[in-house]
Design a protein around this motif. Structure first.
Motif, PDB file in Angstrom:
ATOM      1  N   SER A 358       0.714   0.399 -11.375  1.00 21.57           N
ATOM      2  CA  SER A 358       1.781   0.627 -10.395  1.00 21.57           C
ATOM      3  C   SER A 358       1.685   2.009  -9.755  1.00 21.57           C
ATOM      4  O   SER A 358       1.717   2.146  -8.524  1.00 21.57           O
ATOM      5  CB  SER A 358       3.150   0.451 -11.053  1.00 21.57           C
ATOM      6  N   ALA A 386      -2.686  -6.454  -7.220  1.00 21.61           N
ATOM      7  CA  ALA A 386      -1.718  -7.173  -6.384  1.00 21.61           C
ATOM      8  C   ALA A 386      -0.367  -7.281  -7.095  1.00 21.61           C
ATOM      9  O   ALA A 386       0.685  -7.170  -6.450  1.00 21.61           O
ATOM     10  CB  ALA A 386      -2.259  -8.570  -6.052  1.00 21.61           C
ATOM     11  N   GLU A 387      -0.377  -7.485  -8.412  1.00 17.22           N
ATOM     12  CA  GLU A 387       0.874  -7.525  -9.173  1.00 17.22           C
ATOM     13  C   GLU A 387       1.593  -6.179  -9.092  1.00 17.22           C
ATOM     14  O   GLU A 387       2.812  -6.120  -8.943  1.00 17.22           O
ATOM     15  CB  GLU A 387       0.585  -7.869 -10.641  1.00 17.22           C
ATOM     16  N   GLN A 389       1.353  -3.972  -6.695  1.00 20.13           N
ATOM     17  CA  GLN A 389       1.889  -3.817  -5.341  1.00 20.13           C
ATOM     18  C   GLN A 389       3.160  -4.641  -5.167  1.00 20.13           C
ATOM     19  O   GLN A 389       4.095  -4.215  -4.476  1.00 20.13           O
ATOM     20  CB  GLN A 389       0.827  -4.240  -4.321  1.00 20.13           C
ATOM     21  N   SER A 390       3.202  -5.806  -5.807  1.00 19.92           N
ATOM     22  CA  SER A 390       4.403  -6.639  -5.744  1.00 19.92           C
ATOM     23  C   SER A 390       5.601  -5.925  -6.376  1.00 19.92           C
ATOM     24  O   SER A 390       6.720  -5.975  -5.861  1.00 19.92           O
ATOM     25  CB  SER A 390       4.144  -7.975  -6.437  1.00 19.92           C
ATOM     26  N   VAL A 391       5.365  -5.238  -7.507  1.00 20.45           N
ATOM     27  CA  VAL A 391       6.438  -4.464  -8.145  1.00 20.45           C
ATOM     28  C   VAL A 391       6.924  -3.370  -7.203  1.00 20.45           C
ATOM     29  O   VAL A 391       8.131  -3.147  -7.046  1.00 20.45           O
ATOM     30  CB  VAL A 391       5.935  -3.859  -9.480  1.00 20.45           C
ATOM     31  N   GLN A 393       6.784  -3.296  -3.950  1.00 19.32           N
ATOM     32  CA  GLN A 393       7.545  -3.889  -2.846  1.00 19.32           C
ATOM     33  C   GLN A 393       8.952  -4.253  -3.301  1.00 19.32           C
ATOM     34  O   GLN A 393       9.925  -4.069  -2.569  1.00 19.32           O
ATOM     35  CB  GLN A 393       6.808  -5.120  -2.315  1.00 19.32           C
ATOM     36  N   MET A 394       9.065  -4.747  -4.510  1.00 23.35           N
ATOM     37  CA  MET A 394      10.371  -5.088  -5.077  1.00 23.35           C
ATOM     38  C   MET A 394      11.261  -3.848  -5.174  1.00 23.35           C
ATOM     39  O   MET A 394      12.477  -3.922  -4.976  1.00 23.35           O
ATOM     40  CB  MET A 394      10.164  -5.712  -6.460  1.00 23.35           C
ATOM     41  N   THR A 400       6.553  -4.857   3.515  1.00 22.24           N
ATOM     42  CA  THR A 400       5.981  -6.202   3.355  1.00 22.24           C
ATOM     43  C   THR A 400       4.480  -6.237   3.638  1.00 22.24           C
ATOM     44  O   THR A 400       3.797  -7.170   3.231  1.00 22.24           O
ATOM     45  CB  THR A 400       6.689  -7.199   4.281  1.00 22.24           C
ATOM     46  N   ALA A 402       2.521  -3.878   2.512  1.00 24.51           N
ATOM     47  CA  ALA A 402       1.975  -3.014   1.457  1.00 24.51           C
ATOM     48  C   ALA A 402       1.705  -1.597   1.942  1.00 24.51           C
ATOM     49  O   ALA A 402       0.853  -0.896   1.390  1.00 24.51           O
ATOM     50  CB  ALA A 402       0.710  -3.630   0.859  1.00 24.51           C
ATOM     51  N   ASP A 504      13.654  -7.608 -11.805  1.00 31.95           N
ATOM     52  CA  ASP A 504      13.047  -8.869 -12.233  1.00 31.95           C
ATOM     53  C   ASP A 504      13.396  -9.235 -13.668  1.00 31.95           C
ATOM     54  O   ASP A 504      12.998 -10.278 -14.170  1.00 31.95           O
ATOM     55  CB  ASP A 504      11.527  -8.785 -12.100  1.00 31.95           C
TER      56      ASP A 504
END
Length: 804
Positions: A358, A386-387, A389-391, A393-394, A400, A402, A504
């Motif tokens: 992260s 990618a995971e 980057q998803s965190v 973004q959250m 959106t 990145a 999450d």
């Protein structure tokens, strides 16, 4: 400078390489002197007018290296040589060599990519392969390529496989053999078995002290093990022995005392891997290796990196043992058998392979680059990146696309995991303390999961159970540091703060008696039996045991429905849900108010459209599989005999393309029972054009027409197409029937409908075994024709009248 260290023998090669190419990879064993000699030699050679920045993986090593170099120059730290670490620094306008911890270089690069005033960067102990070191080298290589072709780069290591790093840097390799004394290894006769690790380690230390001279350096995985071994040794060592713990969480004064030579008698230094490299501890002739190491690994339980205990690798074991041969011959005692040594891994994994990405992804976004744009010794795993980057973004750190947001830039300035940095940035006065608790080990052993109990313990309130006071003191210190300059206007409820860090992990209790929860990220969790929080409707799970199916909650905090709605108003909304229920075996149509995977409110949706229902039923078909009826089975068997130019009717392809061919036909199907009664044949037939249907009818017909005009259904379910009929019905047939390029298998029957011959070559049968069949059949069925030459006879199903 007194040239009495092994590294001095190769120093001219290092200087020449830097003058020639501006880069070098230096291999030198521990104790060779690379950490304190190379920066001073570069300065003395006048290689650059700018500062020399040297990276160290640990604060203690950074400060110790700066002090040793300053002592060599006869100066105070902060003059020619200074240091910068988290929470402390000693530099001045005259400082030419700065020893820093690895994250500081990243901050310098992000603020001023061309590194003004810096002439060289040295990556010491690069073999430890921390994320910050890997990222720092990648960024420096890009800066040197695009902005600063004069920037000198040095990678130094004791155990590194230097070839990949040298290739990445396009740099020569210089190797120092060192001048260590022989070290005699000793292994256990048998594994420790069920004996407690700390007791076995203490026993080995006592044995080593009784059989070998000198002070001892004992390698243990962490503070807890150090304290327990220290306790186990207190009454078992000679009176002239002093025990000195050494680990990263100690204050610097205590760390310095641990590495100082013993004033009288012998010394036992109980150390973590902090003592493997960069530090010289005087008087050590004995090494006791516990065979374990703590490493940073991404922990799904916390959503961040955690320290896990692993077996030591061969490279680490070799490096540790070498500490006993710095000043004289030494001895290394290993808490494993010689046979077990063969099972040790060669090198420890790089953090980029096993750590949380992260913060790494955040730094990449600030730099404005993809990982593929930079040069890494080990590229990051695309899926895990990618995971990460998803965190981000959250948390609002990336947009959106990145790309970095202003909020993301603010998070990067805090010395915390992005989750906790987001909580501190958005939260109130309690946020720094909660962040410190979540970033450190649990200060309460065996306590209920309620996170508020940890907050009470930090606040000094009396708590039942076992309390780790050292951990509490460290948490208080970290909380005080994080609170400096904090915005205190944010929400201060513990549940809200935890939800900010873990949106999450907001969990809702499932219906039923057992304390099972579903989390907003979609995963399941279970509360320990009998825990006081087991009946809470909403909570935030801040620590889990990592079980991928249903994790066990280890820490959590209550969250009210009102706080959830106030904290995430934009993420909560009503959704029309048309979905397949495996449990009920039908399509369910509901209107639900949702936060992620949590259903906060649920209502019936009576006017769902046929398109939505058909899409949901398609998921049911994927679970139930194809259920062709008799007509569909026959059609599929025929179609699968056609060549590769014909449409693909395999089960795998049909399941992959359900959306294309089946969806338009599902408007009235919404349950398992409906699907079982559904006729697939029209939908399958519609996949063919008119011409293809005609080709199929000609090449693989559904029926075979006999010479008498009767239509017989062809059975396509066997290895090849087949029919059964009376032998007399094919009299006169001299060419065997073909189906889709292969002979039709014909079972010839007697007048009593019993098989007499199976053939795929009718002319061959007439010319061969027919004579034997005729001989046998004439006696048994005299009223039926059995001509000598069946090829010239007419087909018939009639028999002679009785008596003729």
């Amino acid at each position: 400078m007194a040239y009495d260290l092994p590294i001095d023998d190769v120093m001219p090669q290092v200087i020449d390489a830097l003058r020639a190419s501006g880069r070098v990879v230096l291999q030198a064993p521990p104790g060779a002197g690379k950490t304190t000699r190379v920066p001073l030699a570069m300065l003395d050679a006048g290689l650059t007018a700018g500062k020399i920045i040297m990276l160290e993986p640990r604060r203690l090593a950074a400060r110790a290296a700066a002090e040793r170099m300053s002592e060599t120059l006869g100066q105070e730290v902060g003059q020619t040589v200074g240091f910068r670490v988290r929470g402390a620094s000693a530099i001045s306008a005259h400082t030419r060599i700065e020893v820093v911890t690895e994250g500081i270089l990243t901050r310098m690069l992000q603020q001023d990519p061309d590194l003004p005033g810096v002439g060289a960067v040295i990556f010491d102990e690069f073999h430890e392969r921390s994320l910050n070191a890997d990222l720092g080298l990648a960024l420096c290589l890009e800066v040197a390529s695009a902005l600063r072709d004069d920037l000198l780069l040095v990678a130094m290591s004791a155990t590194l496989d230097a070839a990949p790093v040298a290739t990445l840097m396009a740099a020569p390799i210089v190797t120092s053999e060192g001048r260590s004394f022989p070290v005699t290894p000793h292994w256990l006769d048998r594994p420790i078995g069920t004996q407690r690790f700390e007791q076995a380690a203490a026993d080995l230390v006592v044995h080593a002290l009784n059989t070998s001279p000198g002070s001892a350096l004992v390698f243990l995985p962490g503070e807890g093990e150090i304290r327990r071994v220290e306790s186990a040794l207190r009454d078992r060592i000679p009176k002239d022995c002093t025990i000195a713990p050494l680990f990263g969480a100690m204050d610097f004064k205590a760390q310095r005392a641990a590495i100082a030579p013993a004033k009288t008698g012998r010394k036992i230094v109980l150390a973590t891997s902090i003592a493997e490299t960069s530090l010289t501890i005087e008087g050590i002739q004995i090494v006791v290796d516990g065979g374990k190491a703590r490493r940073a690994r991404f922990d799904p339980a916390s959503g961040m990196s955690r320290l896990v205990t692993d077996r030591v690798t061969r490279a680490e074991a070799t490096q540790r043992a070498g500490r006993a041969g710095r000043v004289s011959e030494g001895t290394a005692y290993k808490l494993w058998t010689k046979g077990e040594e063969g099972a040790l891994a060669a090198f420890p994994p790089a953090e980029i392979e096993v750590g949380d990405l992260s913060s790494f992804a955040l730094e990449l976004a600030i730099w404005g680059a993809q990982a593929s744009d930079l040069s890494f010794v080990t590229p990051p795993h695309e899926g895990r990146l990618a995971e990460a980057q998803s965190v981000l973004q959250m948390l609002g750190a990336l947009d959106t696309n990145a790309r970095i947001t202003e909020h993301g830039r603010a998070l990067a300035k805090l010395p915390l995991h992005p989750r906790l940095a987001h909580m501190v940035a958005k939260g109130g006065r309690s946020a720094p303390t909660l962040a410190a608790i979540l970033a450190e080990r649990d200060p309460l052993r065996g306590a209920p999961v309620d996170l508020s109990l940890r907050m009470d313990a930090v606040a000094g309130k009396r708590i039942l159970g076992e309390v780790n006071h050292a951990a509490l003191a460290h948490i208080r210190q970290e909380a005080k540091r994080l609170a400096q300059g904090q915005n205190t206007d944010g929400p201060d409820t513990l549940g809200v703060l935890a939800a900010l860090a873990y949106p999450d992990r907001v969990a809702m209790r499932r219906k039923g008696d057992s304390p099972r929860f579903v989390m907003s990220g979609g995963k399941g969790a279970v509360m320990p039996d009998g825990d006081p929080m087991a009946n809470e409707r909403l909570l935030v799970a801040t620590d889990l045991d990592g079980d991928p199916r249903e994790a066990r909650i280890r820490q959590a905090v209550r969250l009210s429905d009102a706080d959830l709605r106030a904290t995430f108003p934009e993420q909560i909304g009503w959704h029309d849900v048309c979905t397949w229920s495996r449990r009920e075996g039908r399509v369910l149509t509901r209107q639900q108010e949702r936060f992620g995977a949590l259903v906060l409110d649920d209502r019936a949706w009576s006017d769902a459209g046929p398109d939505e229902i058909a899409l949901a039923m398609l998921d049911g078909v994927r679970q139930l599989g194809l259920m062709p009826g008799k007509a569909a089975k026959l059609f599929l068997a025929r179609a699968r005999l056609m060549g590769s130019d014909f449409p693909d009717f395999s089960d795998a392809h049909l399941m992959e393309t359900l959306d294309d061919w089946l969806l338009p036909h599902l408007s009235n199907v919404r349950s398992t029972a409906d699907w079982k009664g559904f006729d697939l044949h029209p939908a399958l037939l519609a996949r063919m054009s008119w011409d293809e249907q005609q080709q199929l009818a000609k090449a693989a017909p559904a029926h075979f027409t006999t010479p008498l005009g009767r239509k017989l259904a062809i059975d396509y379910e066997g290895a090849q197409p087949q029919i059964s009929l009376r032998l007399q019905e094919v009299f006169g047939v001299t060419q065997h029937p073909m189906i889709a390029g292969q002979p039709l298998q014909i079972t010839l029957l007697s007048p009593a409908q019993r098989p007499v011959q199976v053939t795929t070559d009718l002319p061959g049968f007439w010319a061969g075994s027919y004579a034997d069949v005729r001989k046998d059949m004439r006696a048994r069925y005299p009223r039926h024709p059995w001509p000598e030459d069946p090829t010239q006879a007419d087909p018939t199903l009639r028999a002679k009248p009785r008596g003729t």
